[in-house]
Write an enzyme that holds these catalytic residues in place. Structure first.
Site, PDB file in Angstrom:
ATOM      1  N   ARG A  78     -15.070 -20.313 -56.304  1.00 46.83           N
ATOM      2  CA  ARG A  78     -14.329 -19.925 -57.713  1.00 46.83           C
ATOM      3  C   ARG A  78     -15.449 -19.739 -58.816  1.00 46.83           C
ATOM      4  O   ARG A  78     -14.753 -19.648 -60.007  1.00 46.83           O
ATOM      5  CB  ARG A  78     -13.009 -20.773 -58.192  1.00 46.83           C
ATOM      6  CG  ARG A  78     -12.216 -21.024 -56.694  1.00 46.83           C
ATOM      7  CD  ARG A  78     -11.458 -19.690 -56.511  1.00 46.83           C
ATOM      8  NE  ARG A  78     -10.411 -20.096 -55.536  1.00 46.83           N
ATOM      9  CZ  ARG A  78     -10.702 -19.979 -54.178  1.00 46.83           C
ATOM     10  NH1 ARG A  78     -11.833 -19.505 -53.627  1.00 46.83           N
ATOM     11  NH2 ARG A  78      -9.922 -20.281 -53.281  1.00 46.83           N
ATOM     12  N   SER A  95      -3.562 -21.334 -59.094  1.00 44.08           N
ATOM     13  CA  SER A  95      -4.004 -22.745 -59.157  1.00 44.08           C
ATOM     14  C   SER A  95      -4.554 -22.935 -60.535  1.00 44.08           C
ATOM     15  O   SER A  95      -5.300 -22.150 -61.112  1.00 44.08           O
ATOM     16  CB  SER A  95      -5.044 -22.657 -58.178  1.00 44.08           C
ATOM     17  OG  SER A  95      -4.809 -22.426 -56.997  1.00 44.08           O
ATOM     18  N   GLU A 148      -9.371 -23.878 -62.945  1.00 39.66           N
ATOM     19  CA  GLU A 148      -9.739 -22.660 -62.442  1.00 39.66           C
ATOM     20  C   GLU A 148      -9.306 -21.615 -63.425  1.00 39.66           C
ATOM     21  O   GLU A 148      -9.702 -20.546 -63.432  1.00 39.66           O
ATOM     22  CB  GLU A 148      -9.040 -22.850 -60.942  1.00 39.66           C
ATOM     23  CG  GLU A 148      -9.063 -21.436 -60.294  1.00 39.66           C
ATOM     24  CD  GLU A 148      -8.718 -21.510 -58.876  1.00 39.66           C
ATOM     25  OE1 GLU A 148      -8.336 -20.377 -58.165  1.00 39.66           O
ATOM     26  OE2 GLU A 148      -8.899 -22.599 -58.195  1.00 39.66           O
TER      27      GLU A 148
END
Length: 273
Positions: free
Chosen positions: A149, A199, A269
């Site tokens: 990520r 998320s 995130e």
């Protein structure tokens, strides 16, 4: 070049943050000028909240699509849904594992190194064209700066377009794969029509952020109009008029409880722009 002041609801899927001035460059010269000013890009806002403290850049004007036998070039502003439709129409594999992410764009997928079901965008990249904060146009062909990520962007500059490796496949099989991934996503995550940013936290190594939050009793926990989903505790849902203050507070509650119970530090995130 168009300039608009847009609300958080217009800019992001979670709909949290302050109204923000957004520039819509139509060519590379205009984009370079804005990047030199230090403005950051926003894609479809599927993993973002906006602080309103700086102006943003929309890449909607950069929607080049060039399909070849073994690769495809996509502008940063091309929506994910457009790529998926092209995959089904022309018969090739690329972003099927990301099907179901609302409002996502190619530039955002690269910057986030988006991933799901044990796959990530980095695996598909051949070349990324970007503009540095000094206004230079550069190409990236080595992707060591990409990780879970994370990518070099937008720290190193703003993505303009990218080339991706593709794999030919029968149209019906492509459609079936896309349908399969959408159903898998829906089986584990809140439905697409809810206001969520995907998320909230990154998964720690060898762990699941959702499981940790659940074990801390935060599944369904709410603060103001924000709530950790009953279906997947790592998804925050805006049930009405959630504010940036609510977001910051509920995120801190999640981090603090996981830290106290498991000794694990959760990292966001979701991006705060």
């Amino acid at each position: 070049m168009k300039v608009k002041v847009l609300t958080a609801k217009e800019l992001t899927t979670l709909g949290i943050g302050r109204p923000t001035r957004v520039y819509f460059p139509e060519n590379l010269s205009e984009l370079s000028l804005l990047v030199r000013e230090g403005f950051k890009p926003i894609g479809g806002g599927s993993n973002s909240v906006v602080s309103g403290e700086t102006s943003l850049i929309s890449l909607k004007g950069f929607q080049r699509v060039e399909l070849k036998e073994k690769e495809i070039t996509l502008g940063a502003g091309v929506p994910l849904r457009k790529v998926l439709k092209l995959q089904m129409k022309r018969g090739f594999l690329l972003f099927e594992f990301l099907a179901g992410i609302p409002r996502a764009t190619v530039g955002g997928l690269i910057a986030q190194n988006a991933g799901a079901f044990n796959r990530e965008v980095k695996e598909l990249l051949k070349e990324v064209t970007f503009v540095t904060y000094s206004g230079e146009v550069k190409k990236l062909t080595e992707f060591k700066g990409f990780s879970y990520r994370e990518s070099p962007f937008p720290k190193s500059g703003v993505v303009v377009e990218a080339k991706f490796k593709i794999e030919k496949e029968e149209k019906e099989k492509v459609k079936e794969k896309i349908r399969e991934f959408v159903l898998r996503r829906l089986s584990k995550q809140p439905p697409f029509f809810l206001r969520t940013a995907g998320s909230t936290f990154k998964n720690p190594p060898e762990e699941s952020a959702g499981r940790l939050l659940d074990k801390c009793g935060l599944r369904g926990f709410s603060l103001g109009d924000l709530k950790f989903s009953e279906k997947h505790a790592n998804f925050l849902i805006n049930e009405g008029k959630g504010t940036l203050k609510d977001f910051q507070e509920i995120v801190e509650i999640g981090k603090e409880r996981v830290r106290e119970l498991f000794g694990i530090e959760l990292n966001l995130e979701v991006k705060i722009l």
